[in-house]
Design an enzyme around this catalytic site. Sequence first.
Site, PDB file in Angstrom:
ATOM      1  N   HIS A  85       0.823  -1.219   0.000  1.00 17.07           N
ATOM      2  CA  HIS A  85       0.000   0.000   0.000  1.00 17.07           C
ATOM      3  C   HIS A  85       0.861   1.275   0.000  1.00 17.07           C
ATOM      4  O   HIS A  85       0.828   2.066  -0.946  1.00 17.07           O
ATOM      5  CB  HIS A  85      -0.926  -0.008   1.221  1.00 17.07           C
TER       6      HIS A  85
HETATM    7  C1  BDR Z   1      -2.750   1.285   5.217  1.00 19.57           C
HETATM    8  O1  BDR Z   1      -3.033   0.866   6.553  1.00 19.57           O
HETATM    9  C2  BDR Z   1      -1.843   0.575   7.229  1.00 19.57           C
HETATM   10  O2  BDR Z   1      -1.981  -0.593   7.983  1.00 19.57           O
HETATM   11  C3  BDR Z   1      -0.755   0.508   6.185  1.00 19.57           C
HETATM   12  O3  BDR Z   1       0.482   0.972   6.730  1.00 19.57           O
HETATM   13  C4  BDR Z   1      -1.245   1.410   5.086  1.00 19.57           C
HETATM   14  O4  BDR Z   1      -0.855   2.740   5.302  1.00 19.57           O
HETATM   15  C5  BDR Z   1      -3.400   0.312   4.263  1.00 19.57           C
HETATM   16  O5  BDR Z   1      -4.783   0.285   4.453  1.00 19.57           O
END
Ligand code: BDR
Length: 309
Positions: free
Chosen positions: A237
């Site tokens: 992500h």
């Molecule tokens: C986002 O949520 C967090 O757990 C990750 O670091 C990322 O920024 C993904 O949904």
Amino acid sequence: MSIPVIIDCDPGLDDAVALFMAFASDELDIKAVTVVAGNQTIDKTSKNARDLVAFAGGKCRVSVGASKPLLRELSTAEFVHGDTGLKNIVLPRADFDFSKEKPHEIIYEEALKNEGKIHIIALGPLTNIAAALLLHPDLKEKIGHITLMGGSCYLGNHTPAAEFNIFVDPEAAKIVFESGIDLTMVGLDVTNRAMVFEDEIEEFFNLGNRVSRTVGEILLSSLDFVREFGFEGVPMHDPFAMASVIEPDLMETKQYHVDVETRGVHTSGKTVVDVYNVRGLRPNASVGVDLSREGFVRLLKRLMKKYGE
Ligand code: BDR
Ligand code: CA
């Protein structure tokens, strides 16, 4: 010319990879790393951020920010990122102190200094950015761009409706989306597809430097978890949000109007993206809708190579 950036993050396994990419990239001039509570509590995310910057050989300020969302209690993602926020990854302790300035001071100062060109890359809940906008009413005219990892046009990951970063602090997200600042939303629509497949992980170990090996370990340690949710590889992500700034051609965007649901019983924290423009409102964000997965993995490898072979 490199882009002056501030990285706001909550490390976090995928934040860690995004930071490694940023510090290897000639395209970015990192002015500061500001830290927010999210994946873990602020003591843990700050310690992780500082150790990660040191591990990557970075030289910028690291500033400890908000310990909780603007109006709510903190929800963490311990079930993904573990008790420390970096699961089984253990880093050497950084040998420098946190900055004495708070994120909102650094953001304001850098926004002025860089005369409308500062680009904020937000990889966690948007609490620090919203706080800066609330404390400095003229700041919104002075920020060049915000790229944020968060939200989605369709489904969520933390709840059926909401993506984690927006879920944690929807009031902050609403302030950011309504600020009028040029925004790019890098949501689950693209980041769920920015996957590294199992057979691509080996290469990160083969590169042979300690940073790329750590990326390999992060990817390996995430495989079982993501498979439970039916992913064929590890969705990156925050790294993909970082990639979209370093190499914008990797992502296709569309201009949409985005609202943030702050009150729904089942939908709190959902980004309501008006894909068909049924409300006829002016778009307030460029929203990532498609990507080159292969191009992303290529970039990730290219940057990790820079730490040595
Ligand atoms: C986002 O949520 C967090 O757990 C990750 O670091 C990322 O920024 C993904 O949904
Ligand atoms: Ca994050």
